[in-house]
Scaffold this active site. Structure first.
Site, PDB file in Angstrom:
ATOM      1  N   SER A 137     -77.620 -15.901-102.777  1.00 37.88           N
ATOM      2  CA  SER A 137     -78.216 -14.509-103.867  1.00 37.88           C
ATOM      3  C   SER A 137     -77.212 -14.254-105.085  1.00 37.88           C
ATOM      4  O   SER A 137     -76.373 -13.775-104.318  1.00 37.88           O
ATOM      5  CB  SER A 137     -79.759 -13.692-103.117  1.00 37.88           C
ATOM      6  N   TYR A 150     -79.392  -6.665 -98.201  1.00 35.48           N
ATOM      7  CA  TYR A 150     -79.291  -7.662 -98.363  1.00 35.48           C
ATOM      8  C   TYR A 150     -78.527  -8.440 -99.129  1.00 35.48           C
ATOM      9  O   TYR A 150     -77.682  -9.760 -99.187  1.00 35.48           O
ATOM     10  CB  TYR A 150     -80.848  -8.120 -99.214  1.00 35.48           C
TER      11      TYR A 150
END
Length: 245
Positions: A137, A150
């Site tokens: 990501s 995250y």
């Protein structure tokens, strides 16, 4: 010419299913792996009928590390391509209050995916061929207050993929890092995502298939994210820590 099978780890996700359909449409047999593998029976039948390829289902828990070797041994054939789309975003506020929730996010996005790809890397290296794909990501490129738990896990996974690629560069095993940015999936449902920056699962799948065919190392699904993240990475820390992004 028979094309090697493609293993999809985290196949129940929107991106995982899109990747499965994409490779099946190119003539690859598909191995679908997920925790709730029984829920993939309908998807299996759909892919088989639509694309006329073999599809197998395999129970897989990314966080049950002790089962990973047996999982790989249980595949009908060692895949030529393995795509890991395992991940779990969670809620930043929950992660701040509940460290067990934070641990689940970190383990789901870094430790679990890294462990299974390491297992597959050793098998691919011994065979002398294969492609490993890790979906990471852009959140891992700089820690932000809104999702740093995250993001930190994805940062670790991105670094792991980079090191793995470097290790295997002369072993005929290629490693691809995928940085999608925003993707319209069940995980992002309800978020107000900017259309220009948001990809669809099929976009991700198409870029992955093209990148594995061409030998790319790192891809941003929407190229504008390369520019956005370059700017964010280079904001001085004294300024960055006062920003809300």
């Amino acid at each position: 010419m028979t094309k090697g099978p493609v293993l999809i780890l985290g196949a129940r996700s929107d991106i995982g299913m899109a990747v499965a359909h994409k490779y099946a449409s190119l003539g690859h047999a598909v191995q679908l792996a997920a925790r709730d593998v029984a829920s993939l029976e309908r998807a299996k039948a759909d892919i088989e009928v639509r694309h006329q390829v073999d599809v197998t289902l395999h129970a897989f828990d990314a966080l049950a590390f002790e089962t990973h070797a047996a999982f790989v041994d249980g595949l009908p054939v060692l895949p030529q391509i393995a795509v890991c789309v395992v991940g779990y975003m969670g809620e930043q506020a929950d992660n701040e209050r509940d460290l067990s929730a934070a641990s689940r996010v970190m383990r789901s996005n870094f430790e679990g995916p890294a462990h299974i790809l390491a297992e597959l890397a050793n098998r691919f290296e011994a065979r002398g061929s294969g492609i490993l794909v890790g979906v990471s990501s852009v959140a891992g490129e700089r820690g932000r207050a809104t999702n740093y738990v995250y993001g930190s896990a994805k940062a670790g996974f991105t670094a792991f993929l980079s090191g793995l690629r470097n290790r295997l560069a002369k072993k005929d095993v290629h490693v691809l890092t995928v940085l999608p940015g925003f993707v319209a999936t069940q995980m992002t449902a309800g978020m107000d995502l900017p259309a220009r920056l948001t990809a669809q699962p099929d976009d991700v799948a198409g870029k992955i298939a093209a990148a594995t065919a061409s030998g790319r190392n790192v891809i941003y699904v929407k190229s504008i994210w390369w520019l956005i993240m370059m700017i964010i990475r280079n904001i001085p820390e004294a300024i960055f820590k006062g920003m809300k992004i």
